[in-house]
Design an enzyme around this catalytic site. Structure first.
Site, PDB file in Angstrom:
ATOM      1  N   GLU A  60      38.307  38.774  40.038  1.00 15.19           N
ATOM      2  CA  GLU A  60      38.091  39.670  41.166  1.00 15.19           C
ATOM      3  C   GLU A  60      38.012  41.138  40.736  1.00 15.19           C
ATOM      4  O   GLU A  60      38.907  41.639  40.050  1.00 15.19           O
ATOM      5  CB  GLU A  60      39.218  39.469  42.197  1.00 15.19           C
ATOM      6  CG  GLU A  60      39.119  40.354  43.426  1.00 15.19           C
ATOM      7  CD  GLU A  60      37.808  40.191  44.192  1.00 15.19           C
ATOM      8  OE1 GLU A  60      37.360  39.053  44.376  1.00 15.19           O
ATOM      9  OE2 GLU A  60      37.227  41.228  44.591  1.00 15.19           O
ATOM     10  N   ASP A 110      33.379  39.783  39.067  1.00 19.67           N
ATOM     11  CA  ASP A 110      32.418  39.472  40.141  1.00 19.67           C
ATOM     12  C   ASP A 110      31.614  40.686  40.609  1.00 19.67           C
ATOM     13  O   ASP A 110      30.434  40.563  40.924  1.00 19.67           O
ATOM     14  CB  ASP A 110      33.083  38.730  41.317  1.00 19.67           C
ATOM     15  CG  ASP A 110      34.159  39.519  42.036  1.00 19.67           C
ATOM     16  OD1 ASP A 110      34.595  40.581  41.544  1.00 19.67           O
ATOM     17  OD2 ASP A 110      34.592  39.056  43.119  1.00 19.67           O
ATOM     18  N   HIS A 111      32.235  41.872  40.617  1.00 22.36           N
ATOM     19  CA  HIS A 111      31.546  43.089  41.099  1.00 22.36           C
ATOM     20  C   HIS A 111      32.472  44.262  40.832  1.00 22.36           C
ATOM     21  O   HIS A 111      33.594  44.059  40.373  1.00 22.36           O
ATOM     22  CB  HIS A 111      31.220  42.982  42.599  1.00 22.36           C
ATOM     23  CG  HIS A 111      32.395  42.560  43.437  1.00 22.36           C
ATOM     24  ND1 HIS A 111      33.460  43.413  43.731  1.00 22.36           N
ATOM     25  CD2 HIS A 111      32.726  41.371  43.986  1.00 22.36           C
ATOM     26  CE1 HIS A 111      34.347  42.760  44.449  1.00 22.36           C
ATOM     27  NE2 HIS A 111      33.946  41.509  44.611  1.00 22.36           N
ATOM     28  N   THR A 113      32.019  38.914  46.367  1.00 26.18           N
ATOM     29  CA  THR A 113      32.403  37.703  45.629  1.00 26.18           C
ATOM     30  C   THR A 113      31.402  36.577  45.856  1.00 26.18           C
ATOM     31  O   THR A 113      31.013  35.874  44.915  1.00 26.18           O
ATOM     32  CB  THR A 113      33.780  37.186  46.087  1.00 26.18           C
ATOM     33  OG1 THR A 113      34.724  38.237  46.060  1.00 26.18           O
ATOM     34  CG2 THR A 113      34.256  36.041  45.205  1.00 26.18           C
ATOM     35  N   HIS A 170      42.204  42.709  44.138  1.00 25.37           N
ATOM     36  CA  HIS A 170      41.275  43.053  45.224  1.00 25.37           C
ATOM     37  C   HIS A 170      41.792  44.306  45.911  1.00 25.37           C
ATOM     38  O   HIS A 170      43.001  44.467  46.083  1.00 25.37           O
ATOM     39  CB  HIS A 170      41.211  41.884  46.223  1.00 25.37           C
ATOM     40  CG  HIS A 170      40.095  42.004  47.226  1.00 25.37           C
ATOM     41  ND1 HIS A 170      40.096  42.938  48.232  1.00 25.37           N
ATOM     42  CD2 HIS A 170      38.942  41.294  47.358  1.00 25.37           C
ATOM     43  CE1 HIS A 170      38.988  42.798  48.947  1.00 25.37           C
ATOM     44  NE2 HIS A 170      38.268  41.810  48.426  1.00 25.37           N
TER      45      HIS A 170
END
Ligand code: GP9
Ligand code: MN
Length: 418
Positions: free
Chosen positions: A38, A256-257, A82, A197
């Protein structure tokens, strides 16, 4: 319609990358574990924060003989975050420029990586301790042929072992290994972590390093949750070994980003010691990508410019799956045909020589702005490739594609169009 399908198919066929004979089938028959890390950006790797190592475990993997670490690897997600990264991994197609494709196109026909591995006798599943309908996953996973979704109800979640968005990564990964131990093998488990997150909340007992000291609380806490995730991954590897699952698996991990948005540029500039120009912002979209193949001895650091679109062909070839008929836009990272080129969902791109961001063209060797004509050929290719991906999704074109034979079902497509 039919003509769209012909054009897209021609493009995909003519852009295929030949597998690397040394790597094809190297991990044939092994369990596949893919971990979405994450919000993990690459700038924390092999770096420290006020003298504290941020990711000691992942850093050790960058030097490990069984691990490939890709240091110029970009996320290609849009608003679906995600879920967009999941979409890229499963389909090797780009997510959409507008809303999240998991919501807008869960009724589509897809030929996912899970489907390919189901056909190869794998038990395919996703593990993620959140509500099953978040990001419409329960619907989309059906379209993606995922056989089982271990959602929040498959986990023992208490106040004690939760923080922020839910179950902490360490108990999540630990309980996941317990689930894996009972799965039929070979299995393909895709796991989505959660603790790192926004807003990066963490219990005191899980803070292995102090916060950073910028004016951004977000960035300050980010280093601590990243450090926690790193620790969780380390114990996950230990748990796999303890359960006898490690030797016969391969473990693929990707960020993921981004986790730190451009709202925190001032704090990032303080940390990195340089101004965050659009060029630097683009380079900050790098996410770590690891392929860990126990006992292979073939690992090294790879500096090829690449993106999440390339994950699926790379994995399938490692597992010995032929993809010459697949409707995918990425290329095997081990192929000599793989090009140094990563396309962003917003129309920007990076090559080994160029960066195109914020409608400006930059020299990738030093970040200086150069004439747009230098970027134009790649701008055109970016527009074309994103366009073909959008056509496949918006037209639900895979309905008219027979993956087994590679035949286009043109008549059906034309009928549908009337
Ligand atoms: C939620 C998790 C996080 O289930 O996937 O979602 P994100 O906000 O990163 O897309
Ligand atoms: Mn995410």
């Amino acid at each position: 319609d039919g003509s769209e399908l012909v054009e897209v198919n021609n493009y995909v066929r003519s852009n295929q990358a030949e597998p690397n004979a040394k790597m094809f089938g190297l991990a044939d028959g092994r369990n596949l574990i893919v971990i979405s890390m994450e919000s993990l950006q690459n700038f924390v790797i092999n770096n420290d924060m006020n003298g504290h190592e941020i990711t000691p475990f992942l850093n050790s993997l960058t030097k490990d003989k069984d691990t490939f670490y890709f240091s110029n690897f970009y996320h290609e997600t849009g608003l679906g975050k995600t879920s967009d990264a999941e979409f890229l991994v499963e389909n090797s197609l780009y997510p959409l420029g507008g809303g999240a494709v998991f919501f807008t196109h869960s009724g589509n026909k897809f030929h996912s990586m899970a489907e390919s591995l189901n056909d190869k006798g794998y038990f395919t599943n996703v593990m993620h301790p959140n509500n099953k309908s978040f990001w419409n996953r329960d619907m989309m996973y059906q379209a993606l042929s995922v056989q089982k979704f271990y959602d929040v109800n498959s986990y023992d979640v208490t106040d004690d072992n939760s923080v922020g968005w839910g179950l902490k990564d360490t108990p999540f990964l630990n309980q996941s290994v317990d689930l894996m131990a009972d799965l039929p093998q070979p299995f393909y488990s895709r796991m989505l972590t959660l603790t790192n997150h926004y807003p990066f909340d963490l219990d005191e007992e899980d803070q292995f390093i102090p916060p950073y000291d910028s004016n951004s609380k977000t960035l300050n806490k980010y280093f601590q949750t990243v450090r926690y995730m790193d620790e969780s991954l380390k114990s996950f590897f230990d748990d796999l070994k303890a359960k006898g699952l490690y030797d016969n698996s391969i473990i693929v991990m990707y960020g993921d980003h981004y986790g730190i948005s451009e709202n925190h540029n001032a704090a990032m500039a303080q940390y990195l010691g340089k101004e965050i120009t659009p060029y630097e912002s683009a380079k900050l979209q790098r996410v770590p990508f690891f392929i860990h193949i126990p006992h292979s001895g073939v690992g090294k650091v790879e500096t090829e410019v690449a993106g999440q679109i390339d994950i699926r062909p790379t994995i399938l070839h490692l597992l010995g799956v032929d993809t010459t008929k697949d409707m995918q836009l990425g290329a095997d990272l081990f192929s000599k045909d793989h090009e140094d080129f990563a396309i962003f969902r917003n129309g920007g791109f990076v090559t080994d020589k160029l960066v195109y961001a914020g409608n400006a063209c930059y020299d990738n060797s030093n970040g200086s702005e150069i004439g747009i004509e230098n970027c134009q050929p790649y701008i055109d290719r970016t527009t074309q490739e994103l366009g073909y991906s959008d056509q496949i999704i918006n037209g639900d074109l895979l309905r008219f594609y027979d993956l087994k034979t590679g035949n286009l079902l043109i008549e059906q497509a034309e009928k549908e169009n009337k």
